[in-house]
Design a protein around this motif. Sequence first.
Motif, PDB file in Angstrom:
ATOM      1  N   HIS A   1       0.774  -1.207   0.040  1.00  0.00           N
ATOM      2  CA  HIS A   1       0.134   0.022  -0.132  1.00  0.00           C
ATOM      3  C   HIS A   1       0.710   1.524   0.020  1.00  0.00           C
ATOM      4  O   HIS A   1       2.015   1.400   0.561  1.00  0.00           O
ATOM      5  N   HIS A   2       0.484   2.296  -0.579  1.00  0.00           N
ATOM      6  CA  HIS A   2       1.182   3.664  -0.695  1.00  0.00           C
ATOM      7  C   HIS A   2       0.205   4.727  -0.786  1.00  0.00           C
ATOM      8  O   HIS A   2      -0.892   4.280  -1.289  1.00  0.00           O
ATOM      9  N   ARG A   3       0.716   5.886  -0.745  1.00  0.00           N
ATOM     10  CA  ARG A   3      -0.302   6.934  -0.860  1.00  0.00           C
ATOM     11  C   ARG A   3      -0.010   7.675  -2.081  1.00  0.00           C
ATOM     12  O   ARG A   3       1.286   7.696  -2.515  1.00  0.00           O
ATOM     13  N   THR A   4      -0.973   8.056  -3.011  1.00  0.00           N
ATOM     14  CA  THR A   4      -0.765   8.913  -4.195  1.00  0.00           C
ATOM     15  C   THR A   4      -1.664  10.074  -4.342  1.00  0.00           C
ATOM     16  O   THR A   4      -2.455  10.365  -3.326  1.00  0.00           O
ATOM     17  N   SER A   5      -1.632  10.848  -5.229  1.00  0.00           N
ATOM     18  CA  SER A   5      -2.241  12.033  -5.216  1.00  0.00           C
ATOM     19  C   SER A   5      -3.765  11.779  -5.339  1.00  0.00           C
ATOM     20  O   SER A   5      -4.622  12.470  -5.238  1.00  0.00           O
ATOM     21  N   GLU A   6      -3.968  10.661  -5.859  1.00  0.00           N
ATOM     22  CA  GLU A   6      -5.303  10.135  -6.064  1.00  0.00           C
ATOM     23  C   GLU A   6      -6.003   9.417  -4.554  1.00  0.00           C
ATOM     24  O   GLU A   6      -7.265   9.350  -4.579  1.00  0.00           O
ATOM     25  N   GLY A   7      -5.125   9.325  -3.592  1.00  0.00           N
ATOM     26  CA  GLY A   7      -5.486   8.578  -2.606  1.00  0.00           C
ATOM     27  C   GLY A   7      -4.650   7.458  -2.094  1.00  0.00           C
ATOM     28  O   GLY A   7      -3.564   7.355  -2.608  1.00  0.00           O
ATOM     29  N   GLU A   8      -5.277   6.552  -1.116  1.00  0.00           N
ATOM     30  CA  GLU A   8      -4.405   5.441  -0.708  1.00  0.00           C
ATOM     31  C   GLU A   8      -4.759   4.221  -1.630  1.00  0.00           C
ATOM     32  O   GLU A   8      -5.814   3.868  -1.948  1.00  0.00           O
ATOM     33  N   VAL A   9      -3.753   3.713  -2.056  1.00  0.00           N
ATOM     34  CA  VAL A   9      -3.655   2.742  -3.326  1.00  0.00           C
ATOM     35  C   VAL A   9      -3.208   1.195  -2.395  1.00  0.00           C
ATOM     36  O   VAL A   9      -2.276   1.396  -1.568  1.00  0.00           O
ATOM     37  N   GLU A  10      -4.063   0.166  -2.449  1.00  0.00           N
ATOM     38  CA  GLU A  10      -3.692  -0.911  -1.716  1.00  0.00           C
ATOM     39  C   GLU A  10      -3.564  -2.196  -2.893  1.00  0.00           C
ATOM     40  O   GLU A  10      -4.520  -2.155  -3.752  1.00  0.00           O
TER      41      GLU A  10
ATOM     42  N   VAL B   1      -8.509   1.674  -4.312  1.00  0.00           N
ATOM     43  CA  VAL B   1      -8.067   3.362  -4.245  1.00  0.00           C
ATOM     44  C   VAL B   1      -9.073   3.628  -3.465  1.00  0.00           C
ATOM     45  O   VAL B   1     -10.351   3.752  -3.706  1.00  0.00           O
ATOM     46  N   ASN B   2      -8.763   4.276  -2.149  1.00  0.00           N
ATOM     47  CA  ASN B   2      -9.446   4.638  -0.833  1.00  0.00           C
ATOM     48  C   ASN B   2     -10.560   3.574  -0.773  1.00  0.00           C
ATOM     49  O   ASN B   2     -11.791   3.970  -0.419  1.00  0.00           O
TER      50      ASN B   2
END
Length: 68
Positions: free
Chosen positions: A33-42, A55-56
């Motif tokens: 998981h990591h954070r992007t400009s679109e939100g939390e990606v898992e 995403v989120n």
Amino acid sequence: MTPASAVTPSDDRCPVCHKPTPAETQLWTLRSHHRTSEGEVEYCVGGCGCLVVLVNGEMIKSLSVDRR
């Protein structure tokens, strides 16, 4: 995704491939998981081998595994 501890017996099928998941197998495992400009990606893998990207918390991509 629903945490494995919250899975009830009626939830024992993969929502991607619809195959039953053995009782001793954890339904979903968070792989990354990591954070992007679109939100939390898992990135998660199911007990059956299917992969999902969220995403989120919303599934945006899935890949079923065909084990013949």
